[in-house]
Design a protein around this motif. Structure first.
Motif, PDB file in Angstrom:
ATOM      1  N   THR A  39     -12.686  20.393 -22.968  1.00  8.36           N
ATOM      2  CA  THR A  39     -11.256  20.624 -22.738  1.00  8.36           C
ATOM      3  C   THR A  39     -10.516  20.793 -24.058  1.00  8.36           C
ATOM      4  N   VAL A  40      -9.424  21.524 -24.009  1.00  8.49           N
ATOM      5  CA  VAL A  40      -8.622  21.751 -25.207  1.00  8.49           C
ATOM      6  C   VAL A  40      -8.004  20.446 -25.703  1.00  8.49           C
ATOM      7  N   ASN A  41      -7.517  19.626 -24.768  1.00  9.73           N
ATOM      8  CA  ASN A  41      -6.908  18.348 -25.119  1.00  9.73           C
ATOM      9  C   ASN A  41      -7.357  17.313 -24.101  1.00  9.73           C
ATOM     10  N   ARG A  44      -4.634  15.591 -21.859  1.00 14.88           N
ATOM     11  CA  ARG A  44      -4.048  16.433 -20.808  1.00 14.88           C
ATOM     12  C   ARG A  44      -5.078  16.806 -19.758  1.00 14.88           C
ATOM     13  N   SER A  48      -5.362  21.422 -19.547  1.00 17.03           N
ATOM     14  CA  SER A  48      -5.092  22.025 -20.854  1.00 17.03           C
ATOM     15  C   SER A  48      -5.979  23.227 -21.128  1.00 17.03           C
TER      16      SER A  48
END
Length: 293
Positions: A39-41, A44, A48
């Motif tokens: 995941t990107v973040n 989140r 995200s």
């Protein structure tokens, strides 16, 4: 539904539910860690977006640890095979009390904490600077830790195979000990060697406690790098490192399961006994070696 079958079905359903809960308890953290690495973040979540950025960063920073771990694991497998196969053959053939004492001493490193074994190696060989800072120092520790698994796997097959009769037949035809060992013993104990090699390879790649004490900044293996990544970097980096670690170890674990391998070699020994019994029951069937299923 009868009054007798109702409680039985209830117990079966309860057992199934408990099994699923236990599997979820063990698997869900691994799945969440894998998702965190993609995941990107992390905070989140999947909302995200998904990315391979963290995996790319981990590979660029720790690819040296990956190759070093593989080198150490392969070296450990080779050394344990060279030492463990003859040792297992001798221990399986011997009925003396001294052989049993040696067998118990071989298993002793497994019973000791990895940190204790590492401390013992450091106290004896830590003063040899070049050796201490090389990967071979870690290899020695891994050999000490994993050798019992190779010996047990091969000894289990040696004890269950009719090697004595086969060797006597070969000796009566004029075969030397070396010829008997390479043409009779090794082909028959091949399932145990495969079992031991897979167990040693998997254990060596995943060993942390002993390696953490023995490593230097230039000899950082996968598990040590994983601990460093979780301790000093973003959680996404540590989780991506977990994905890399799983990609390396899962194929070996699947291979062990597919081949019916367990580190103690008990399943291999049962398989050899079953095949041997089937051959004895079938008239006119003889064999000089046992092939893995």
């Amino acid at each position: 539904m009868s009054a007798r079958t109702a409680p039985r079905r209830f117990l079966t359903a309860l057992q199934f539910a408990l099994t699923l809960a236990l599997v979820a308890f063990l698997v869900v953290p691994v799945v969440m860690s894998v998702l965190a690495g993609l995941t990107v973040n992390y905070f989140r979540g999947v909302a995200s977006g998904l990315t391979l950025r963290w995996l790319t960063e981990v590979w660029s920073m720790y690819q040296g640890s990956v190759w070093l771990s593989l080198e150490i694991a392969l070296a450990t497998v080779c050394i344990t095979a060279v030492i463990g196969v003859p040792a297992a053959y001798v221990l399986a053939r011997s009925r003396s009390r001294a052989a049993r004492v040696v067998e118990e001493l071989l298993v002793l490193p497994v019973a000791l904490p990895g940190l204790a074994s590492a401390l013992a190696l450091l106290s004896v060989y830590g003063g040899f600077g070049a050796f201490r800072s090389s990967m071979w120092f870690i290899v020695v520790g891994h050999v000490v830790f994993t050798l019992p698994f190779m010996v047990r796997s091969v000894a289990a097959v040696c004890a269950s195979s009719d090697l004595g009769t086969l060797e006597e037949g070969a000796a009566s035809l004029g075969a030397t000990f070396t010829q008997r060992f390479f043409t009779i013993v090794l082909p028959n104990v091949r399932p145990g060697i495969v079992a031991g090699a897979l167990a040693v390879l998997t254990l060596s790649i995943g060993e942390f406690n002993l390696t953490w004490m023995l490593h230097t900044p230039d000899t950082k293996t996968l598990p040590v790098g994983l601990a460093d990544a979780y301790a000093s970097m973003r959680l996404e980096i540590g989780s991506a490192y977990t994905i890399l670690f799983l990609l390396m170890t899962l194929p070996f674990l699947v291979a062990m399961q597919w081949l019916g391998v367990d580190p103690a070699g008990a399943r291999i020994a049962r398989r050899v006994k079953t095949r041997k019994a089937a051959q004895n029951e079938t008239p006119g069937v003889t064999s000089t070696s046992v092939e893995p299923a």
